[in-house]
Design an enzyme around this catalytic site. Structure first.
Site, PDB file in Angstrom:
ATOM      1  N   SER A 102       0.829  -1.205   0.000  1.00 39.50           N
ATOM      2  CA  SER A 102       0.000   0.000   0.000  1.00 39.50           C
ATOM      3  C   SER A 102       0.869   1.264   0.000  1.00 39.50           C
ATOM      4  O   SER A 102       1.635   1.493  -0.919  1.00 39.50           O
ATOM      5  CB  SER A 102      -0.947  -0.048   1.208  1.00 39.50           C
ATOM      6  OG  SER A 102      -1.933   0.942   1.138  1.00 39.50           O
ATOM      7  N   ARG A 103       0.778   2.081   1.028  1.00 34.40           N
ATOM      8  CA  ARG A 103       1.605   3.291   1.089  1.00 34.40           C
ATOM      9  C   ARG A 103       3.086   2.941   1.054  1.00 34.40           C
ATOM     10  O   ARG A 103       3.887   3.670   0.469  1.00 34.40           O
ATOM     11  CB  ARG A 103       1.285   4.079   2.362  1.00 34.40           C
ATOM     12  CG  ARG A 103       1.960   5.455   2.450  1.00 34.40           C
ATOM     13  CD  ARG A 103       1.515   6.185   3.711  1.00 34.40           C
ATOM     14  NE  ARG A 103       1.996   7.555   3.743  1.00 34.40           N
ATOM     15  CZ  ARG A 103       3.157   7.957   4.260  1.00 34.40           C
ATOM     16  NH1 ARG A 103       3.984   7.031   4.770  1.00 34.40           N
ATOM     17  NH2 ARG A 103       3.517   9.223   4.253  1.00 34.40           N
TER      18      ARG A 103
END
Length: 297
Positions: free
Chosen positions: A107-108
């Site tokens: 994700s991030r």
């Protein structure tokens, strides 16, 4: 001190550089293939507890990124803009004595990995990414509104009291019902790492300012400039019920980028913490060890 986690053993370490302290969890032999693991937003290094023991021959160092888990919080005048992570990732690699290494990101953390590889392509050998590749794209005309919103949110969040839970179990239940639902086992792993005791209960360790939007966001031309420098082999695991392909349609992003191989796996956004961990490890393991490049098998 070594601790047991499922079938594998890990150790804890604090990496210090430039006056910063990054907490990390380490798996695998010190002479294994060096891989730095980067978790997602509001998670911590326990995000890799299930996947890491399934990657033999790899020296995996999973960090709590700034503002998360047991790592340092940025100063009051600093921000958590995604590109700020690049400097910390390089600092961690230097603290580990790694000249070149591979990145595993979710994700991030996957976005931060891509930006790092685009900034310093000579340092990153391979990338294995999970449900994330690029940040949401901003239009130039949005810049004033983005900055105004970020300043207002930072002021509000900086003054807000942390949310407290009467018991640890309440914190686990809250994490299960977050933006991306988690199983009880996955939520508990993140909460054990990410909470701390307070008077009469527990609260999250993470910096509340992580909830604020970035003070600026990258536009399409800027993101493509980073991607154009990402020429090393990349494997991207997408969740069938995830968010990466919804937030930014990947067909245009991946067009002409033969070095990026994509597969879809059952599960939600945190699929590497759930039942798909084994099949993802089977796909990522040989790749991260350098035993295979981009293949279609």
């Amino acid at each position: 001190m070594n601790q047991s986690q499922g079938p594998g053993l890990f150790s804890e370490k604090t990496l210090e550089f430039d006056g910063k302290a990054i907490a990390a969890r380490l798996w695998g032999p010190p002479d294994g293939e060096p891989v730095l693991a980067l978790h997602g937003w509001l998670d911590n290094c326990a995000s890799f507890d299930r996947l890491a023991p399934l990657l033999p021959g790899i020296h995996l160092v999973a960090v709590d990124m700034a503002g998360h888990g047991r790592s340092y919080h940025r100063s009051r005048d600093a921000n958590y803009n995604i590109w700020e992570e690049v400097e910390d990732i390089l600092g961690v690699s230097q603290a580990l004595g790694w000249r070149d290494f591979s990145l595993l990101g979710h994700s991030r953390g996957a976005i931060a990995a891509m930006l790092t590889a685009g900034t310093f392509p000579g340092r990153v050998k391979r990338m294995a990414l999970i449900d994330g590749l690029i940040p949401p794209l901003a239009e130039d005309k949005e810049a004033p509104e983005i900055l105004a919103r970020a300043i207002a949110q930072r002021a509000r969040l900086g003054a807000r009291r942390r949310r407290h839970y009467a018991t640890f179990e309440e914190a686990v239940e809250a994490r299960k019902k977050g933006m991306f639902p988690l199983s009880g086992t996955a939520a508990r792993a993140l909460a054990e790492r990410g909470t701390m005791e307070t008077g009469g209960g527990v609260t999250w360790r993470s910096d509340p300012r992580l909830m604020a939007t970035s003070t600026a966001k990258l536009n399409k031309a800027q993101v493509w400039a980073f991607l154009d420098r990402v020429t090393m082999p990349v494997r991207l695991a997408l969740a069938k019920s995830g968010m990466a392909d919804r937030a930014v349609p990947l067909r245009q992003v991946l067009q002409g980028r033969a070095n990026i191989e994509v597969r879809e796996f059952p599960g939600g956004h945190h699929l590497h913490m759930e039942e798909s961990a084994g099949v993802i490890a089977d796909w990522f393991g040989p790749f991260l060890r350098g035993e295979t490049g981009k293949v279609s098998d």
